[in-house]
Enzyme design. Structure first.
Site, PDB file in Angstrom:
ATOM      1  N   ASP A 220      -6.701  36.528  24.725  1.00 14.16           N
ATOM      2  CA  ASP A 220      -8.023  36.064  25.147  1.00 14.16           C
ATOM      3  C   ASP A 220      -8.256  34.591  24.852  1.00 14.16           C
ATOM      4  OD1 ASP A 220      -8.672  38.745  25.909  1.00 14.16           O
ATOM      5  OD2 ASP A 220      -8.822  39.169  23.773  1.00 14.16           O
ATOM      6  N   GLU A 221      -7.220  33.801  25.005  1.00 10.55           N
ATOM      7  CA  GLU A 221      -7.337  32.369  24.747  1.00 10.55           C
ATOM      8  C   GLU A 221      -7.941  31.623  25.933  1.00 10.55           C
ATOM      9  OE1 GLU A 221      -4.445  34.009  24.570  1.00 10.55           O
ATOM     10  OE2 GLU A 221      -3.702  33.931  22.504  1.00 10.55           O
TER      11      GLU A 221
ATOM     12  N   LYS B 124      -6.422  32.159  29.192  1.00 10.44           N
ATOM     13  CA  LYS B 124      -5.272  31.941  30.091  1.00 10.44           C
ATOM     14  C   LYS B 124      -5.645  32.169  31.557  1.00 10.44           C
ATOM     15  CE  LYS B 124      -2.885  35.108  27.912  1.00 10.44           C
ATOM     16  NZ  LYS B 124      -3.789  35.448  26.801  1.00 10.44           N
TER      17      LYS B 124
ATOM     18  N   ASN C 126      -3.594  46.682  30.007  1.00 12.72           N
ATOM     19  CA  ASN C 126      -4.279  46.383  28.742  1.00 12.72           C
ATOM     20  C   ASN C 126      -4.830  44.956  28.790  1.00 12.72           C
ATOM     21  OD1 ASN C 126      -1.651  45.415  28.761  1.00 12.72           O
ATOM     22  ND2 ASN C 126      -1.205  45.922  26.632  1.00 12.72           N
TER      23      ASN C 126
ATOM     24  N   GLY D  26      -6.775  41.646  30.159  1.00 12.60           N
ATOM     25  CA  GLY D  26      -8.016  41.399  30.886  1.00 12.60           C
ATOM     26  C   GLY D  26      -8.128  39.906  31.069  1.00 12.60           C
ATOM     27  N   HIS D  27      -7.859  39.428  32.275  1.00 15.45           N
ATOM     28  CA  HIS D  27      -7.906  37.987  32.535  1.00 15.45           C
ATOM     29  C   HIS D  27      -9.139  37.690  33.384  1.00 15.45           C
ATOM     30  CE1 HIS D  27      -3.258  37.882  31.950  1.00 15.45           C
ATOM     31  NE2 HIS D  27      -3.921  37.959  30.821  1.00 15.45           N
ATOM     32  N   THR D  28     -10.019  36.864  32.836  1.00 14.98           N
ATOM     33  CA  THR D  28     -11.288  36.622  33.521  1.00 14.98           C
ATOM     34  C   THR D  28     -11.266  35.281  34.245  1.00 14.98           C
ATOM     35  OG1 THR D  28     -12.318  37.861  31.752  1.00 14.98           O
ATOM     36  CG2 THR D  28     -13.790  36.600  33.162  1.00 14.98           C
TER      37      THR D  28
ATOM     38  N   GLN E  11      -1.729  38.875  26.880  1.00 19.17           N
ATOM     39  CA  GLN E  11      -1.917  38.934  25.422  1.00 19.17           C
ATOM     40  C   GLN E  11      -1.550  37.589  24.779  1.00 19.17           C
ATOM     41  OE1 GLN E  11       0.061  41.828  26.780  1.00 19.17           O
ATOM     42  NE2 GLN E  11      -1.907  42.716  27.237  1.00 19.17           N
TER      43      GLN E  11
ATOM     44  N   GLY F 200     -14.540  46.204  26.578  1.00 19.96           N
ATOM     45  CA  GLY F 200     -15.928  45.869  26.257  1.00 19.96           C
ATOM     46  C   GLY F 200     -16.209  45.821  24.760  1.00 19.96           C
TER      47      GLY F 200
ATOM     48  N   PRO G 202     -16.688  44.464  21.014  1.00 26.07           N
ATOM     49  CA  PRO G 202     -16.948  43.131  20.465  1.00 26.07           C
ATOM     50  C   PRO G 202     -15.671  42.603  19.833  1.00 26.07           C
ATOM     51  CG  PRO G 202     -18.251  44.824  19.335  1.00 26.07           C
ATOM     52  CD  PRO G 202     -17.446  45.523  20.374  1.00 26.07           C
ATOM     53  N   ARG G 203     -15.329  41.356  20.139  1.00 23.89           N
ATOM     54  CA  ARG G 203     -14.110  40.792  19.524  1.00 23.89           C
ATOM     55  C   ARG G 203     -14.425  40.317  18.124  1.00 23.89           C
ATOM     56  NH1 ARG G 203     -12.992  37.414  24.926  1.00 23.89           N
ATOM     57  NH2 ARG G 203     -12.036  39.074  26.148  1.00 23.89           N
TER      58      ARG G 203
HETATM   59  P1  IMP Z   1      -2.272  48.135  23.402  1.00 23.54           P
HETATM   60  O1  IMP Z   1      -1.533  46.974  23.985  1.00 23.54           O
HETATM   61  O2  IMP Z   1      -3.323  48.682  24.318  1.00 23.54           O
HETATM   62  O3  IMP Z   1      -1.364  49.182  22.864  1.00 23.54           O
HETATM   63  O4  IMP Z   1      -3.093  47.602  22.143  1.00 23.54           O
HETATM   64  C1  IMP Z   1      -2.433  47.107  20.973  1.00 23.54           C
HETATM   65  C2  IMP Z   1      -3.206  45.966  20.353  1.00 23.54           C
HETATM   66  O5  IMP Z   1      -3.169  44.835  21.220  1.00 23.54           O
HETATM   67  C3  IMP Z   1      -4.692  46.254  20.131  1.00 23.54           C
HETATM   68  O6  IMP Z   1      -5.131  45.574  18.968  1.00 23.54           O
HETATM   69  C4  IMP Z   1      -5.360  45.648  21.348  1.00 23.54           C
HETATM   70  O7  IMP Z   1      -6.692  45.314  21.113  1.00 23.54           O
HETATM   71  C5  IMP Z   1      -4.490  44.424  21.560  1.00 23.54           C
HETATM   72  N1  IMP Z   1      -4.471  43.969  22.946  1.00 23.54           N
HETATM   73  C6  IMP Z   1      -3.803  44.521  23.988  1.00 23.54           C
HETATM   74  N2  IMP Z   1      -4.012  43.830  25.119  1.00 23.54           N
HETATM   75  C7  IMP Z   1      -4.813  42.800  24.775  1.00 23.54           C
HETATM   76  C8  IMP Z   1      -5.357  41.685  25.505  1.00 23.54           C
HETATM   77  O8  IMP Z   1      -5.124  41.501  26.703  1.00 23.54           O
HETATM   78  N3  IMP Z   1      -6.141  40.820  24.792  1.00 23.54           N
HETATM   79  C9  IMP Z   1      -6.369  40.963  23.474  1.00 23.54           C
HETATM   80  N4  IMP Z   1      -5.868  41.987  22.743  1.00 23.54           N
HETATM   81  C10 IMP Z   1      -5.096  42.876  23.385  1.00 23.54           C
HETATM   82 MG    MG Z   2      -8.129  38.973  27.815  1.00 24.49          MG
END
Ligand code: IMP
Ligand code: MG
Length: 404
Positions: A13-14, A16, A38, A40-42, A208, A286, A288-289
């Site tokens: 979530d930098e 990118k 997994n 999420g690119h906004t 990620q 969704g 909270p980070r």
């Molecule tokens: P998984 O990849 O869904 O198995 O999650 C493993 C860990 O990576 C968890 O702490 C997630 O919150 C984190 N994670 C996975 N995908 C992302 C992403 O795109 N952004 C931030 N954290 C992520």
């Molecule tokens: Mg993201």
């Protein structure tokens, strides 16, 4: 111009997605090589916010979109995502036949395994990515190419059934997945090389962040694939010489979603402010980070690991509303100070951050040029990390980007 990669230097979530969209204009194609839905690119255009989980972030620039073999592909998510995008996006998409598929049963397994971990839960996104990569390693996964080759779905159903998961609906899922993937599948390795031979270039979009890399991140609190630039060649099936220059992306603070150590985490009015101004909520879940200050110790490691010389710093506008500003310059561990992240990787939960407060970013106003406070931050980051800051982002929209 050669190929370029955009890689996250923190825990994801930098920013990118925004940068990939911003830079995509100069490239023939944007390629994903790791992760799955997994991510999420906004990308924000005007007042419309687009969130991509599988489709590469060049989708709104009319670019060729490549999903490489290293991606765990969930056909159901892909269908939903394509349905929200203009029809031409589908025409620009090519999926490598070697992509492992994520089944609904992988998602169930993700939930079951997470529950079994109890208090040491990772906080997965529950998108089934870990189990899908595990099935790939076990050589039990279905791949995109299996869908057109007439797959025997009863075989995979048997494995999930042995794990106690009701997979009797697998036939319907295979049929649906076929409808999504048919006509999109091909050889992404060959396409990337062909683009290069014609004198054009490809932008590689990592998902990620470095610290979530399965081998070199904060294991076991990591994702289930590689997130670093070394995986570009493997994840796409191209020689390392084609992986291009990396552009590292960092926020001017740090966030993390899910469990695991986070040395510079804060839980005070600053973190609340940063979370609300920066809209720091997971784009996929969704949630909270978690929020913290910049961590130079961790960033140095990420920069070294990826061989990054150029950095983009994002979210500067957020700090304009925060009175304090701190930077972690070292860790204190067992009574002594250290800057060696690598050595402390297994002890991150025991370290205490050592902070500097060199200046504040409060009140900085952004126009087409950098305000004096942001110049200070850029100089500080450049000298502390030994990199060049070539881009600054001070808002979600494309126009809120300054090239240096
Ligand atoms: P998984 O990849 O869904 O198995 O999650 C493993 C860990 O990576 C968890 O702490 C997630 O919150 C984190 N994670 C996975 N995908 C992302 C992403 O795109 N952004 C931030 N954290 C992520
Ligand atoms: Mg993201």
């Amino acid at each position: 111009m050669g190929n370029l990669s955009v890689v996250g230097l923190q825990w994801g979530d930098e920013g990118k997605g925004k940068l990939v969209d911003y830079l995509a204009g100069q490239f023939k194609a944007v390629a994903r090589f790791n992760g799955g839905s997994n991510a999420g690119h906004t990308v924000v255009i005007g007042d419309k916010k687009h969130t991509f989980h599988l489709v590469p972030s060049g989708a709104l620039k009319g670019k060729e979109l490549l999903i490489g073999a290293g991606v765990a592909l969930d056909p159901v998510v892909l269908r939903e995502e394509l349905a929200l995008l203009p029809e031409r996006v589908r025409e620009h998409l090519l999926i490598d036949g070697r992509c492992s598929l994520v089944t609904p049963y992988d998602k169930e397994l993700d939930v079951i395994l997470e529950r079994m971990r109890g208090s040491s839960a990772i906080g997965t996104t529950q998108r089934g990515i870990g189990p899908a990569y595990a099935m790939r390693a076990l050589r039990l996964a279905l791949r995109a190419s299996d869908l057109s080759n007439g797959v025997d779905s009863t075989a995979i159903s048997r494995y999930y059934a042995r794990m106690g998961i009701d997979s009797s609906g697998v036939g319907a899922w295979v049929e649906e997945s076929k409808r999504v993937v048919t006509g999109l599948e091909g050889d992404v390795c060959l396409r990337v090389l062909e683009i290069g031979e014609k004198g054009d270039s490809v932008l590689f979009e990592a998902s990620q962040g470095t610290l979530l890399d399965i081998l070199h991140g904060s294991y076991p609190f990591v994702t289930s694939t590689h997130t670093i630039v070394s995986y570009i060649p493997a994840g796409l099936g191209i020689p390392p010489s084609e992986a291009g220059e990396p552009l590292g992306v960092m926020k001017c603070y740090t966030t993390r979603v899910g469990g695991g150590p986070f040395p510079t985490e804060i839980n005070d009015s600053n973190s609340e402010k940063i979370r609300s101004v920066g809209n720091e909520y997971g784009a996929t879940t969704g949630r909270p980070r978690r929020v913290g200050w910049i961590d130079l110790v961790a960033l140095k490691y990420a920069i070294k690991l990826n061989g990054v010389k150029n950095v983009a710093v994002s979210k500067l506008d957020v700090l304009s509303e925060v009175k304090d500003f701190r930077v972690c310059v070292a860790y204190r561990h067992l009574g002594s100070e250290t800057r060696d992240f690598q050595r402390l990787l297994g002890h991150l939960h025991e370290v205490e951050p050592v902070y500097e407060s060199p200046f504040t970013m409060y009140g900085a106003e952004y126009a087409t040029r950098l305000p004096a406070q942001a110049e200070k931050l850029v100089d500080y980051i450049e000298s502390a990390l030994g990199v060049r800051v070539s881009l600054v982002s001070h808002g979600d929209e494309r126009s809120r980007t300054i090239e240096l």
